[in-house]
Write an enzyme that holds these catalytic residues in place. Sequence first.
Site, short mmCIF file in Angstrom:
data_model
loop_
_atom_site.label_atom_id
_atom_site.label_comp_id
_atom_site.label_asym_id
_atom_site.label_seq_id
_atom_site.Cartn_x
_atom_site.Cartn_y
_atom_site.Cartn_z
N ARG A 114 46.13 53.30 37.60
CA ARG A 114 47.50 52.56 37.23
C ARG A 114 47.90 52.52 35.79
NH1 ARG A 114 48.85 53.85 41.55
NH2 ARG A 114 49.78 52.66 43.04
N GLU B 256 56.86 55.49 34.43
CA GLU B 256 56.97 56.67 35.26
C GLU B 256 58.21 57.13 35.57
OE1 GLU B 256 54.29 56.76 38.51
OE2 GLU B 256 52.39 56.31 37.19
N HIS C 267 51.50 61.53 38.59
CA HIS C 267 51.09 60.80 39.61
C HIS C 267 51.01 61.80 40.91
CE1 HIS C 267 51.33 56.28 40.98
NE2 HIS C 267 50.40 56.95 41.62
P1 NAD Z 1 39.75 49.21 45.50
O1 NAD Z 1 40.32 48.09 45.79
O2 NAD Z 1 38.93 49.93 46.59
O3 NAD Z 1 38.76 49.37 44.25
C1 NAD Z 1 39.39 48.72 43.03
C2 NAD Z 1 38.03 48.07 42.53
O4 NAD Z 1 38.69 47.24 41.31
C3 NAD Z 1 37.36 46.84 43.33
O5 NAD Z 1 36.17 47.10 43.66
C4 NAD Z 1 37.58 45.61 42.59
O6 NAD Z 1 36.43 44.85 42.49
C5 NAD Z 1 37.97 46.25 41.19
N1 NAD Z 1 38.48 45.22 40.09
C6 NAD Z 1 39.45 44.34 40.40
N2 NAD Z 1 39.49 43.75 39.49
C7 NAD Z 1 38.76 44.24 38.22
C8 NAD Z 1 38.48 43.75 36.71
N3 NAD Z 1 39.10 42.85 36.13
N4 NAD Z 1 37.59 44.48 36.26
C9 NAD Z 1 36.73 45.46 36.99
N5 NAD Z 1 36.96 45.78 38.16
C10 NAD Z 1 37.84 45.16 39.01
O7 NAD Z 1 41.06 50.17 45.06
P2 NAD Z 1 40.84 51.94 45.39
O8 NAD Z 1 41.57 52.30 46.57
O9 NAD Z 1 39.49 52.57 44.59
O10 NAD Z 1 42.12 52.22 44.14
C11 NAD Z 1 41.97 51.97 42.97
C12 NAD Z 1 43.15 52.10 42.04
O11 NAD Z 1 43.52 53.57 42.13
C13 NAD Z 1 44.09 51.36 42.21
O12 NAD Z 1 45.04 51.14 41.15
C14 NAD Z 1 45.15 52.33 43.36
O13 NAD Z 1 46.52 51.84 43.24
C15 NAD Z 1 45.03 53.65 42.41
N6 NAD Z 1 45.33 54.66 43.01
C16 NAD Z 1 46.05 55.76 42.32
C17 NAD Z 1 46.53 56.88 42.96
C18 NAD Z 1 46.89 58.21 42.38
O14 NAD Z 1 47.89 58.72 42.86
N7 NAD Z 1 46.82 58.21 40.95
C19 NAD Z 1 45.85 57.00 44.57
C20 NAD Z 1 45.34 56.08 45.07
C21 NAD Z 1 44.90 54.93 44.41
C1 MLT Z 2 48.55 54.92 45.52
O1 MLT Z 2 48.07 53.75 45.16
O2 MLT Z 2 48.05 55.11 46.68
C2 MLT Z 2 49.12 56.03 45.01
O3 MLT Z 2 49.47 55.60 43.79
C3 MLT Z 2 49.39 57.29 45.41
C4 MLT Z 2 50.87 57.38 45.84
O4 MLT Z 2 51.41 56.44 46.64
O5 MLT Z 2 51.41 58.26 45.52
#
Ligand code: NAD
Ligand code: MLT
Length: 523
Positions: free
Chosen positions: A229, A258, A276
């Site tokens: 994010r 964005e 993204h």
């Molecule tokens: P998740 O909830 O499985 O993992 C997040 C981790 O962050 C958890 O293990 C949690 O303990 C940890 N966390 C929370 N607060 C913290 C802190 N202060 N310091 C360190 N660690 C901390 O989530 P995920 O499914 O692995 O997703 C991770 C990120 O990726 C999210 O922000 C999600 O929105 C993003 N994401 C982005 C895309 C994209 O298109 N770029 C796609 C999917 C997910």
């Molecule tokens: C997500 O949080 O799953 C990602 O940002 C991916 C998306 O929705 O495009």
Amino acid sequence: MKVLVSDSLSEEGITKLKKHFTVDVSTGLSEDELVEKIKDYDALLIRSGTQVTSKVIEGADKLKIIGRAGVGVDNIDVDAATRKGIIIVNAPEGNMLSAAEHTIGMMMGLARNIPQANASLKSRKWERNKFMGVEVNGKTLGVIGLGRIGAEVAKRAQGLDMNILAYDPFITEERAQELGVKLASVKEIAEKSDFITVHTPLTKETRNIIDADEFAIMKDGVRLINCARGGIINEEALADALENGKVAGAAFDVFVNEPPFDSRFLEFDNVIVTPHLGASTEEAQINVAVSVADEIITVLQGGSAKNAINIPSVKPEVMTILAPYIQLVDTMGKIIGQLMDRNYEKVEIVYNGDVSEKDVRPVTVAALKSLLETAVGSGVNYVNAQALAKSRKIGVVESKSETSKEYTSTVRIQLSKGAEKKSITGTVVGNVAKIIEIDDYHVDIVPAGYMIIAHHINRPNVIGPCCLVLGKKNINISGMQVGRVEIGGTTIMVLNVDSEVPDPILEEMRHIEGILDAKLVTL
Ligand code: NAD
Ligand code: MLT
């Protein structure tokens, strides 16, 4: 029922929904347009484009569920939705592999300048010296946030023979060992890593978790990746560190704003960016769309969600075991909520026996919902019950004990205000809810309809006159229970009656000698 899809979504999910509901797809709506539109819909399905603000939620009077086809819910005002009783579900696993693969791709692109070299050659240049890269083999990768995606990135990076340092305060040493990573502080990661990637949600704690102080202690030539994010790595501090040469490169898929057209760090040649795209694979988009469509179908048809982020969700097979207890505590909450004055300060819910081995959070929420409904009316539901208890400063304690004396499982709810306490204990026998104790009095009640619950002195000529009062008014008694602690002491009488008992009749009962109090409980 009607479902609104307000971001572009894979057809597979929409087709599923159309088998059950009317589905309208309307993307690119402004906040005002969405406020106007949402009034008619029972469910809203979004990706990251739609901003579900408190203004949108305010007017969404029919809305029961918001489905987020993806992980992050930072585009939804979760508190506002919770207060309104709207369930939010996401698809936490559908795109994790795609996001992890994108991160690895970004890391490799960064290490070998692949996007820049591609652009150069396409502009008819042959610049072999300009794009000297580095190997990732043997390098240290710092992973901040070791959840689903962070863990998948760590696994893949180990396949590239990288050493992993990880920071995640919610991850145990065992889990880190299982993943073959070394837990470290953010400072240690900043000092020791050659590459740093972030995979946390954006929260108060994670915003700018990598800032000027962290850049200052990083190795020269460090490379950073953000596919989580925008804002987890401070973009301004990064631009400074790129400018002064501390950072050799950065690869970003997500941005504070964005699209990030005004971002200063976009100007740097050693920054690679994607719009993204982490979850933008055919597989991930089908996965998340189908997963959220399934959740919406289940919830709108009265089932419980697997991936609700604002109510406790448990596995469906556990839910089957818990369902009769949810029914039980609903009844118990209604009874005790009518017996005790409404201004109690603490609710204790104690699980004994087999049920205590399960994840009973939904039962606790159901108990709270029932209690609060009795106190404040129909605006309470499974989603907002905990938030409401908190806002009313009601302490909620859930405790468990594996032993249960007479029954395989029992649940006890106790309400207290200072020294004043009232409790009720129930059990489930062959899927039938039974009340087995009120305060310390043993009873055996199958709760139903109308019940008069009266404390009285345990001596002759008390119960008879009560029955006479009811008989004279033509109120039929269908069941009766007396529970006492000791002869001559206080006893509880529970009379099941077939019709409502007006207050003057209860008042007449209260005047019978030996009767201490009498209340009507309506289920
Ligand atoms: P998740 O909830 O499985 O993992 C997040 C981790 O962050 C958890 O293990 C949690 O303990 C940890 N966390 C929370 N607060 C913290 C802190 N202060 N310091 C360190 N660690 C901390 O989530 P995920 O499914 O692995 O997703 C991770 C990120 O990726 C999210 O922000 C999600 O929105 C993003 N994401 C982005 C895309 C994209 O298109 N770029 C796609 C999917 C997910
Ligand atoms: C997500 O949080 O799953 C990602 O940002 C991916 C998306 O929705 O495009």
